[in-house]
Structures are given as structure tokens and as C-alpha cells.
Design an enzyme around this catalytic site. Structure first.
Site, PDB file in Angstrom:
ATOM      1  CD1 TRP A 102      -2.076  -2.263   1.603  1.00  0.00           C
ATOM      2  CD2 TRP A 102      -3.033  -1.295  -0.119  1.00  0.00           C
ATOM      3  NE1 TRP A 102      -3.224  -3.246   0.932  1.00  0.00           N
ATOM      4  CE2 TRP A 102      -3.673  -2.443  -0.244  1.00  0.00           C
ATOM      5  CE3 TRP A 102      -3.211  -0.460  -1.380  1.00  0.00           C
ATOM      6  CZ2 TRP A 102      -4.520  -2.869  -1.186  1.00  0.00           C
ATOM      7  CZ3 TRP A 102      -4.275  -0.608  -2.139  1.00  0.00           C
ATOM      8  CH2 TRP A 102      -4.773  -2.018  -1.907  1.00  0.00           C
ATOM      9  CG  ASP A 172      -3.304   3.833   3.555  1.00  0.00           C
ATOM     10  OD1 ASP A 172      -4.357   3.788   4.222  1.00  0.00           O
ATOM     11  OD2 ASP A 172      -3.073   3.375   2.538  1.00  0.00           O
ATOM     12  CE  LYS A 196      -8.624  -2.035   4.471  1.00  0.00           C
ATOM     13  NZ  LYS A 196      -8.820  -3.519   3.607  1.00  0.00           N
TER      14      LYS A 196
HETATM   15  N1  PMP Z   1      -4.445   1.184   1.872  1.00  0.00           N
HETATM   16  C1  PMP Z   1      -4.540   0.124   2.657  1.00  0.00           C
HETATM   17  C2  PMP Z   1      -3.587  -0.135   3.825  1.00  0.00           C
HETATM   18  C3  PMP Z   1      -5.490  -0.866   2.320  1.00  0.00           C
HETATM   19  O1  PMP Z   1      -5.444  -1.763   3.108  1.00  0.00           O
HETATM   20  C4  PMP Z   1      -6.312  -0.821   1.162  1.00  0.00           C
HETATM   21  C5  PMP Z   1      -7.408  -1.691   0.745  1.00  0.00           C
HETATM   22  N2  PMP Z   1      -7.372  -2.883   1.265  1.00  0.00           N
HETATM   23  C6  PMP Z   1      -5.972   0.513   0.380  1.00  0.00           C
HETATM   24  C7  PMP Z   1      -5.296   1.572   0.589  1.00  0.00           C
HETATM   25  C8  PMP Z   1      -7.000   0.872  -0.827  1.00  0.00           C
HETATM   26  O2  PMP Z   1      -8.220   1.206  -0.483  1.00  0.00           O
HETATM   27  P1  PMP Z   1      -9.448   1.533  -0.999  1.00  0.00           P
HETATM   28  O3  PMP Z   1      -9.920   0.160  -1.898  1.00  0.00           O
HETATM   29  O4  PMP Z   1     -10.490   1.976  -0.257  1.00  0.00           O
HETATM   30  O5  PMP Z   1      -9.066   2.479  -2.373  1.00  0.00           O
END
Ligand code: PMP
Length: 361
Positions: A102, A172, A196
Site C-alpha cells: 500500500w 494511510d 475495515k
Molecule cells: N491502503 C490500505 C492500507 C489498504 O488496506 C487498502 C485496501 N485494502 C487501500 C489502501 C485501498 O483502499 P480502497 O480500496 O478503499 O481504495
């Protein structure tokens, strides 16, 4: 009705009382003769829910008054692009700490928009650890430092928040939002997808410091402008009203069980139970993540072979445990134990792990 234990990484399980309240009110919201999700977002009733949700978030998460709280669409991924578009002005630079998938994705998006520097990359350790403070040296002229507090796929989590010589941190927190107290002073902006720990998917909650927000570009298309969302209280356009409503009910549930103190207490008990089952298995279940980097939200482990891992997932499913397969990019097993996962679910999983080892170990 029989609910299974859902260890999915997201969208993930919500507290049962939250689902029940939403179900009960879905057709007729508080005797209005219609559903909340059929109402205009400009109506008093929705506005009340919206405003209350922001206030609840501020209270429960202890968000200081100098942070704005925004609900923005496009999930966390949208923030990967929207942040550099707004804050990475020409001639400025953002530092990135790459701890896993991420942080990598956020860095890739920021690099499309502006200048970035990678101050640390865990690639050589296969993203199995968080760097120590000693390993971090920031660019003196950086506008912000980006990091991901919990790498959902690799199962590693920052247990401290680094000193950055006063450079605001952009974090994030998609997979560990509202699971611990935050030293807000270190942050310029925090964002988290809702799917989550907070609600169904469809939003990112963004916490942005007043002074940091003041530096955002305003010569951008409307939806990309933080200043506009701040001014309009996240009602510039139609928000996903259902997501905000479920978040409202979830926040009240957190409050009802004892707030952040209780969330932290349960979080530690749950995570320790699963790590103990791994560590005490004599190598049947394995992790190479050092203790100080282990995630308390997403616990990942391996087993002796792909076949054994497959068998584990299959048999677990038969016993009422779902979502235990690791992310397709890394394989292995993963148990996501967000705030809604009850201790009973973790106990049942740990019992299953011990039985499984007894049979196949
Ligand atoms: N950052 C993290 C730490 C994640 O776990 C996720 C999704 N699993 C995302 C970003 C992306 O999120 P989204 O699907 O809401 O764009």
C-alpha cells in the site's frame, strides 16, 4: 440464523448489533415512512446523521479541534492521487517510506504527479518489517512524509510513529484506523478507507490539520479540492449516505462497549492469542515478522507447503471460518481481526489451529 466468523481483510465483518440496527431501520427510518437511503442528503434528518457522525468520530478518536474531518469518495486509493495533486506543488518534494504494497501504490501515484524521494524501502527484507527510527533520514525540504501505518497484505504495523524533524506525516491508516490512540501533533493528514474498522466500502475518512489544509492547491477540479470539502462539510455533492449512516451506528457501538480504551484492550488480547498459537506451534505455523513489527489487525503466517495451506483454508471454511486465505500476491494465510471481530471468534480460530496441527502436524 447462523453467522460465520469472517476474517476477511476488507470489506470485513461489522458488529452484529450494528447490522441488526441498520436492518431494523432500513425500511422505515425512525417512523418517517421511508428509508434513510431514500432521503435527500439536504434534508434535516440526513444532515443530523452526517453532523453527528463527524462529532462522534471527533469525540471517540480524540481528534483535536484543529483537524478537519472529511468524508471523501474514491476510497483510500483516491487519496493516493488527490494528496499529491493538492500538496505536491511544483518544486516541492514528498518523502516516502515503502513498507509494503500500500505504501508502494501511494508512492507510484505520487510519482506521476510530482517529485518524491524514497527514504526507506523494505524490499530486501521482503517487506517483513517496519524500519527503526535510526534507519530513517528525511529530506530537509520535504513537504510531507508518507507512510502506511498498517500494511494489510504483508501484516506489518508501525508500533511507533517516527520523529520527522517537524515534517508533517501523511498516513494511510486504512487498516488500523480507530484501533489505537494517535499522537495527532505529528500528522498533517490521515486517511482511511471505511471498509475495515468503520463501515461498508465507499468512503475515505480524512483527518487534515488546518495549517496543512491551508497549503492545498485550489486551482483543481472541484472534487479534488480539500478547501471546498472543508467549506461544504463534505456535502459539496451527494455523499454515500448509507455508508455514513452505518459508520454512525458503528461509532455508537464503539462508544457503548467502552470507547478506545476497550478497543485497545480487546485488540491486544486477540492479536496475542493468534501470535501465541503461531509461536507455540513448533514451526507448524510460521512467521518471520519480528515481534516489534507484527500487525495487530492482519496476522499473516505460512505453513509447510502450499497444499497444507490450501487444506487449512478448506477445512476452516467447513468449520465456519472464512477469509483466511492470504492475499493472492503473497500467498499463505491471513486472519484480519478488526474491531468487530469478537474474542470468541479468535478463540474458536485458535482452537481450530491447534486441532488442525494435531491432525496434520
Ligand atoms: N491502503 C490500505 C492500507 C489498504 O488496506 C487498502 C485496501 N485494502 C487501500 C489502501 C485501498 O483502499 P480502497 O480500496 O478503499 O481504495
Amino acid at each position: 440464523m447462523s453467522r460465520i466468523y469472517n476474517f476477511s481483510s476488507g470489506p470485513s465483518m461489522l458488529p452484529l448489533p450494528v447490522l441488526q440496527e441498520v436492518a431494523e431501520k432500513l425500511v422505515d427510518f425512525d417512523q418517517t415512512g421511508m428509508s434513510l437511503i431514500e432521503m435527500s442528503h439536504r434534508e434535516k434528518i440526513y444532515d443530523g446523521i452526517h453532523t453527528e457522525t463527524i462529532a462522534l468520530m471527533r469525540k471517540i478518536y480524540e481528534v483535536p479541534d484543529d483537524f478537519h474531518i472529511l468524508f471523501l469518495q474514491g476510497g483510500a486509493t483516491m487519496q493516493f492521487g488527490m494528496i499529491p495533486l493538492a500538496f505536491l506543488h511544483k518544486g516541492s518534494l514528498a518523502d516516502f517510506i515503502i513498507t509494503g504494497t500500500w505504501a508502494q501504490k501511494a508512492h507510484a501515484d505520487a510519482s506521476v504527479v510530482g517529485k518524491t524521494a524514497v527514504v526507506w524501502d523494505g524490499k530486501s527484507d521482503n517487506y517483513a518489517r517496519i524500519p527503526s527510527q535510526r534507519e530513517l533520514q528525511f529530506s530537509p525540504n520535504a513537504t510531507y512524509v508518507h507512510l502506511c501505518t498498517n500494511e494489510t497484505i504483508q501484516g506489518i504495523q508501525w508500533q511507533y510513529f517516527p520523529e520527522t524533524n517537524g515534517i508533517p506525516i501523511v498516513a494511510d491508516m486504512s487498516s488500523d484506523v480507530l484501533s489505537r490512540r494517535i499522537p495527532w501533533k505529528k500528522f498533517g493528514l490521515i486517511f482511511a478507507g471505511t471498509q475495515k474498522n468503520l463501515a461498508p466500502s465507499g468512503l475515505a475518512v480524512v483527518f487534515v490539520h488546518r495549517d496543512f489544509a491551508a497549503r492545498a492547491r485550489t486551482d483543481l477540479p472541484a472534487y479534488l479540492r480539500y478547501d471546498l470539502h472543508i467549506k461544504e462539510n463534505s456535502l459539496y455533492n451527494t455523499p454515500p449516505t448509507f455508508v455514513v449512516w452505518v459508520m454512525n451506528v458503528t461509532l455508537k457501538w464503539i462508544q457503548s462497549i467502552g470507547g478506545l480504551d476497550e478497543i485497545e484492550r480487546l485488540r491486544d488480547i486477540k492479536a496475542e492469542m493468534i501470535y501465541a498459537a503461531i509461536d507455540e506451534s513448533g514451526g507448524f505455523y510460521k512467521t518471520n515478522i519480528p515481534k516489534e513489527s507484527r500487525s495487530k489487525m492482519n496476522i499473516v503466517w505460512r505453513m509447510g507447503s502450499d497444499e497444507l495451506e490450501k487444506k487449512f483454508v478448506e477445512e476452516a471454511k467447513k468449520e465456519g471460518f472464512d477469509g483466511l486465505k492470504g492475499h493472492r500476491s503473497v500467498g499463505g494465510l491471513r486472519a484480519s481481526i478488526y474491531n468487530a471481530m469478537p474474542i470468541e471468534g479468535v478463540k474458536a480460530l485458535v482452537d481450530f489451529m491447534r486441532h488442525f496441527q494435531h491432525r496434520y502436524g
